[in-house]
Design a protein around this motif. Structure first.
Motif, PDB file in Angstrom:
ATOM      1  N   ARG A   1      62.491  76.317 -58.294  1.00  9.71           N
ATOM      2  CA  ARG A   1      63.745  75.877 -57.684  1.00  9.71           C
ATOM      3  C   ARG A   1      63.613  75.592 -56.195  1.00  9.71           C
ATOM      4  O   ARG A   1      64.417  76.013 -55.383  1.00  9.71           O
ATOM      5  CB  ARG A   1      64.853  76.889 -57.947  1.00  9.71           C
ATOM      6  N   ASP A   2      62.590  74.853 -55.847  1.00  6.29           N
ATOM      7  CA  ASP A   2      62.353  74.461 -54.464  1.00  6.29           C
ATOM      8  C   ASP A   2      62.636  72.962 -54.354  1.00  6.29           C
ATOM      9  O   ASP A   2      61.886  72.143 -54.877  1.00  6.29           O
ATOM     10  CB  ASP A   2      60.906  74.779 -54.078  1.00  6.29           C
ATOM     11  N   ARG A   3      63.732  72.614 -53.702  1.00  6.83           N
ATOM     12  CA  ARG A   3      64.172  71.220 -53.661  1.00  6.83           C
ATOM     13  C   ARG A   3      63.164  70.295 -52.992  1.00  6.83           C
ATOM     14  O   ARG A   3      62.926  69.193 -53.454  1.00  6.83           O
ATOM     15  CB  ARG A   3      65.503  71.096 -52.919  1.00  6.83           C
ATOM     16  N   ARG A   4      62.597  70.722 -51.889  1.00 10.53           N
ATOM     17  CA  ARG A   4      61.670  69.831 -51.171  1.00 10.53           C
ATOM     18  C   ARG A   4      60.392  69.600 -51.972  1.00 10.53           C
ATOM     19  O   ARG A   4      59.888  68.484 -52.034  1.00 10.53           O
ATOM     20  CB  ARG A   4      61.356  70.407 -49.795  1.00 10.53           C
ATOM     21  N   ALA A   5      59.860  70.645 -52.590  1.00  7.92           N
ATOM     22  CA  ALA A   5      58.665  70.465 -53.420  1.00  7.92           C
ATOM     23  C   ALA A   5      58.989  69.589 -54.626  1.00  7.92           C
ATOM     24  O   ALA A   5      58.207  68.703 -54.989  1.00  7.92           O
ATOM     25  CB  ALA A   5      58.124  71.817 -53.871  1.00  7.92           C
ATOM     26  N   LEU A   6      60.138  69.809 -55.246  1.00  8.37           N
ATOM     27  CA  LEU A   6      60.567  68.981 -56.370  1.00  8.37           C
ATOM     28  C   LEU A   6      60.764  67.535 -55.913  1.00  8.37           C
ATOM     29  O   LEU A   6      60.367  66.602 -56.611  1.00  8.37           O
ATOM     30  CB  LEU A   6      61.864  69.532 -56.964  1.00  8.37           C
TER      31      LEU A   6
ATOM     32  N   ALA B   1      66.799  62.167 -52.278  1.00  8.13           N
ATOM     33  CA  ALA B   1      67.897  63.129 -52.146  1.00  8.13           C
ATOM     34  C   ALA B   1      67.368  64.561 -52.095  1.00  8.13           C
ATOM     35  O   ALA B   1      67.837  65.380 -51.299  1.00  8.13           O
ATOM     36  CB  ALA B   1      68.880  62.975 -53.306  1.00  8.13           C
ATOM     37  N   LEU B   2      66.378  64.859 -52.933  1.00  2.76           N
ATOM     38  CA  LEU B   2      65.814  66.212 -52.935  1.00  2.76           C
ATOM     39  C   LEU B   2      65.043  66.498 -51.654  1.00  2.76           C
ATOM     40  O   LEU B   2      65.046  67.625 -51.153  1.00  2.76           O
ATOM     41  CB  LEU B   2      64.912  66.395 -54.157  1.00  2.76           C
ATOM     42  N   LEU B   3      64.362  65.504 -51.111  1.00  6.57           N
ATOM     43  CA  LEU B   3      63.651  65.698 -49.843  1.00  6.57           C
ATOM     44  C   LEU B   3      64.614  65.837 -48.672  1.00  6.57           C
ATOM     45  O   LEU B   3      64.358  66.579 -47.729  1.00  6.57           O
ATOM     46  CB  LEU B   3      62.684  64.536 -49.586  1.00  6.57           C
ATOM     47  N   TYR B   4      65.741  65.129 -48.743  1.00  3.53           N
ATOM     48  CA  TYR B   4      66.706  65.192 -47.655  1.00  3.53           C
ATOM     49  C   TYR B   4      67.382  66.553 -47.584  1.00  3.53           C
ATOM     50  O   TYR B   4      67.536  67.114 -46.506  1.00  3.53           O
ATOM     51  CB  TYR B   4      67.753  64.089 -47.830  1.00  3.53           C
ATOM     52  N   TRP B   5      67.802  67.061 -48.735  1.00  6.54           N
ATOM     53  CA  TRP B   5      68.468  68.359 -48.764  1.00  6.54           C
ATOM     54  C   TRP B   5      67.448  69.432 -49.075  1.00  6.54           C
ATOM     55  O   TRP B   5      66.899  69.468 -50.173  1.00  6.54           O
ATOM     56  CB  TRP B   5      69.575  68.408 -49.813  1.00  6.54           C
ATOM     57  N   GLY B   6      67.208  70.313 -48.134  1.00  6.43           N
ATOM     58  CA  GLY B   6      66.275  71.410 -48.337  1.00  6.43           C
ATOM     59  C   GLY B   6      66.870  72.500 -49.200  1.00  6.43           C
ATOM     60  O   GLY B   6      67.983  72.407 -49.697  1.00  6.43           O
ATOM     61  N   ARG B   7      66.128  73.564 -49.331  1.00  7.44           N
ATOM     62  CA  ARG B   7      66.513  74.657 -50.238  1.00  7.44           C
ATOM     63  C   ARG B   7      67.862  75.268 -49.897  1.00  7.44           C
ATOM     64  O   ARG B   7      68.705  75.440 -50.741  1.00  7.44           O
ATOM     65  CB  ARG B   7      65.430  75.728 -50.219  1.00  7.44           C
ATOM     66  N   GLY B   8      68.092  75.607 -48.654  1.00  6.27           N
ATOM     67  CA  GLY B   8      69.326  76.292 -48.292  1.00  6.27           C
ATOM     68  C   GLY B   8      70.376  75.383 -47.667  1.00  6.27           C
ATOM     69  O   GLY B   8      71.419  75.852 -47.246  1.00  6.27           O
ATOM     70  N   ASP B   9      70.100  74.073 -47.612  1.00  7.77           N
ATOM     71  CA  ASP B   9      71.058  73.167 -46.975  1.00  7.77           C
ATOM     72  C   ASP B   9      72.296  72.988 -47.854  1.00  7.77           C
ATOM     73  O   ASP B   9      72.195  72.944 -49.063  1.00  7.77           O
ATOM     74  CB  ASP B   9      70.423  71.777 -46.749  1.00  7.77           C
ATOM     75  N   ALA B  10      73.429  72.882 -47.180  1.00  3.24           N
ATOM     76  CA  ALA B  10      74.661  72.584 -47.921  1.00  3.24           C
ATOM     77  C   ALA B  10      74.602  71.136 -48.399  1.00  3.24           C
ATOM     78  O   ALA B  10      73.975  70.284 -47.768  1.00  3.24           O
ATOM     79  CB  ALA B  10      75.863  72.781 -47.024  1.00  3.24           C
ATOM     80  N   LEU B  11      75.223  70.851 -49.521  1.00  8.13           N
ATOM     81  CA  LEU B  11      75.174  69.497 -50.066  1.00  8.13           C
ATOM     82  C   LEU B  11      76.148  68.546 -49.391  1.00  8.13           C
ATOM     83  O   LEU B  11      75.970  67.355 -49.425  1.00  8.13           O
ATOM     84  CB  LEU B  11      75.460  69.538 -51.573  1.00  8.13           C
TER      85      LEU B  11
ATOM     86  N   VAL C   1      58.880  64.257 -57.453  1.00  4.13           N
ATOM     87  CA  VAL C   1      59.621  63.117 -57.991  1.00  4.13           C
ATOM     88  C   VAL C   1      59.346  61.862 -57.160  1.00  4.13           C
ATOM     89  O   VAL C   1      59.147  60.774 -57.714  1.00  4.13           O
ATOM     90  CB  VAL C   1      61.134  63.418 -58.055  1.00  4.13           C
ATOM     91  N   ALA C   2      59.300  61.975 -55.840  1.00  3.29           N
ATOM     92  CA  ALA C   2      59.072  60.811 -54.984  1.00  3.29           C
ATOM     93  C   ALA C   2      57.666  60.240 -55.169  1.00  3.29           C
ATOM     94  O   ALA C   2      57.488  59.024 -55.105  1.00  3.29           O
ATOM     95  CB  ALA C   2      59.316  61.172 -53.527  1.00  3.29           C
ATOM     96  N   THR C   3      56.675  61.097 -55.402  1.00  2.30           N
ATOM     97  CA  THR C   3      55.323  60.565 -55.630  1.00  2.30           C
ATOM     98  C   THR C   3      55.232  59.830 -56.959  1.00  2.30           C
ATOM     99  O   THR C   3      54.275  59.092 -57.188  1.00  2.30           O
ATOM    100  CB  THR C   3      54.256  61.673 -55.582  1.00  2.30           C
ATOM    101  N   GLY C   4      56.234  59.992 -57.803  1.00  5.51           N
ATOM    102  CA  GLY C   4      56.302  59.200 -59.019  1.00  5.51           C
ATOM    103  C   GLY C   4      56.451  57.714 -58.718  1.00  5.51           C
ATOM    104  O   GLY C   4      56.232  56.876 -59.599  1.00  5.51           O
ATOM    105  N   LEU C   5      56.821  57.373 -57.474  1.00  6.01           N
ATOM    106  CA  LEU C   5      56.891  55.969 -57.075  1.00  6.01           C
ATOM    107  C   LEU C   5      55.546  55.279 -57.257  1.00  6.01           C
ATOM    108  O   LEU C   5      55.496  54.107 -57.639  1.00  6.01           O
ATOM    109  CB  LEU C   5      57.321  55.857 -55.608  1.00  6.01           C
ATOM    110  N   ILE C   6      54.468  55.999 -56.991  1.00  9.89           N
ATOM    111  CA  ILE C   6      53.136  55.397 -57.083  1.00  9.89           C
ATOM    112  C   ILE C   6      52.865  54.919 -58.507  1.00  9.89           C
ATOM    113  O   ILE C   6      52.529  53.745 -58.720  1.00  9.89           O
ATOM    114  CB  ILE C   6      52.054  56.400 -56.629  1.00  9.89           C
ATOM    115  N   THR C   7      53.023  55.807 -59.468  1.00 13.90           N
ATOM    116  CA  THR C   7      52.746  55.424 -60.849  1.00 13.90           C
ATOM    117  C   THR C   7      53.807  54.477 -61.400  1.00 13.90           C
ATOM    118  O   THR C   7      53.477  53.570 -62.173  1.00 13.90           O
ATOM    119  CB  THR C   7      52.644  56.663 -61.758  1.00 13.90           C
ATOM    120  N   THR C   8      55.047  54.633 -60.980  1.00 12.85           N
ATOM    121  CA  THR C   8      56.104  53.768 -61.500  1.00 12.85           C
ATOM    122  C   THR C   8      55.939  52.340 -60.985  1.00 12.85           C
ATOM    123  O   THR C   8      56.123  51.381 -61.739  1.00 12.85           O
ATOM    124  CB  THR C   8      57.489  54.323 -61.136  1.00 12.85           C
TER     125      THR C   8
END
Length: 183
Positions: free
Chosen positions: A124-129, A172-182, A133-140
């Motif tokens: 449940r780490d938003r930035r790592a997730l 979106a996941l990179l922008y909002w970190g683990r403890g950041d409010a949405l 997900v963002a590196t999926g851009l390479i393969t996609t």
């Protein structure tokens, strides 16, 4: 007994299901039972929910689906099997190579889906997730270009949706970190 650092880490990640109420300790009112604030506080953020859906799709639809149906949906359909009398050895070898490549793509998708699900549900780490997900851009993007050059042109749009999903959800996941409010 756990070490103080581990205990603090665990306590930081655990949210109480019923936060202390400021109202009287007598019977709860309808407002406290039906409070949308309590419901939304226990659900993961929308980007995490979408990442979980992407992970499930990677494992099931794009990974465990049959190779011929997956290849057709991917945009690089496998050639139809011909009767043995008209098939030559080279065509059979090429068809087997194509099946192996489609199976390799499906295995890659299963692996990526498991990684996304692990980061979304276990760590449940938003930035790592978001990074995953963002590196999926390479393969996609590579998939989009390969299908555009060698595959069924109508399937390119599906890969464009994948590029958008990787950029939007990963961003979106990179922008909002683990403890950041949405909001």
């Amino acid at each position: 007994m756990c070490s103080p650092l581990l205990c603090r880490s665990i306590a930081h990640h655990i949210k109480p299901l019923n936060p202390p109420s400021t109202s009287s300790p007598s019977s709860p009112t309808m407002a406290t039972l039906g409070s949308s604030r309590n419901i939304w506080s226990t659900l993961p953020p929308p980007a995490e929910c979408l990442a979980i859906l992407v992970g499930l799709a990677e494992v099931s639809i794009f990974g465990l689906a049959g190779t011929t149906e997956f290849a057709k949906g991917y945009g690089l359909p496998l050639p139809a099997a011909r009767p043995d009398s008209t098939a030559d050895l080279k065509d059979e070898k090429d068809a087997n190579t194509q099946r192996a490549l489609v199976a390799a793509i499906a295995a890659r998708n299963i692996e990526k889906g498991i990684i996304i699900l692990a980061f979304a549900t276990y760590w449940r780490d938003r930035r790592a997730l978001g990074t995953v997900v963002a590196t999926g851009l390479i393969t996609t993007v590579a998939d989009l270009m390969l299908v555009r050059w060698y595959g069924v042109k109508e399937a390119v749009f599906g890969h464009m949706i994948g590029v958008f999903n990787c950029a939007a959800i990963g961003g979106a996941l990179l922008y909002w970190g683990r403890g950041d409010a949405l909001w």
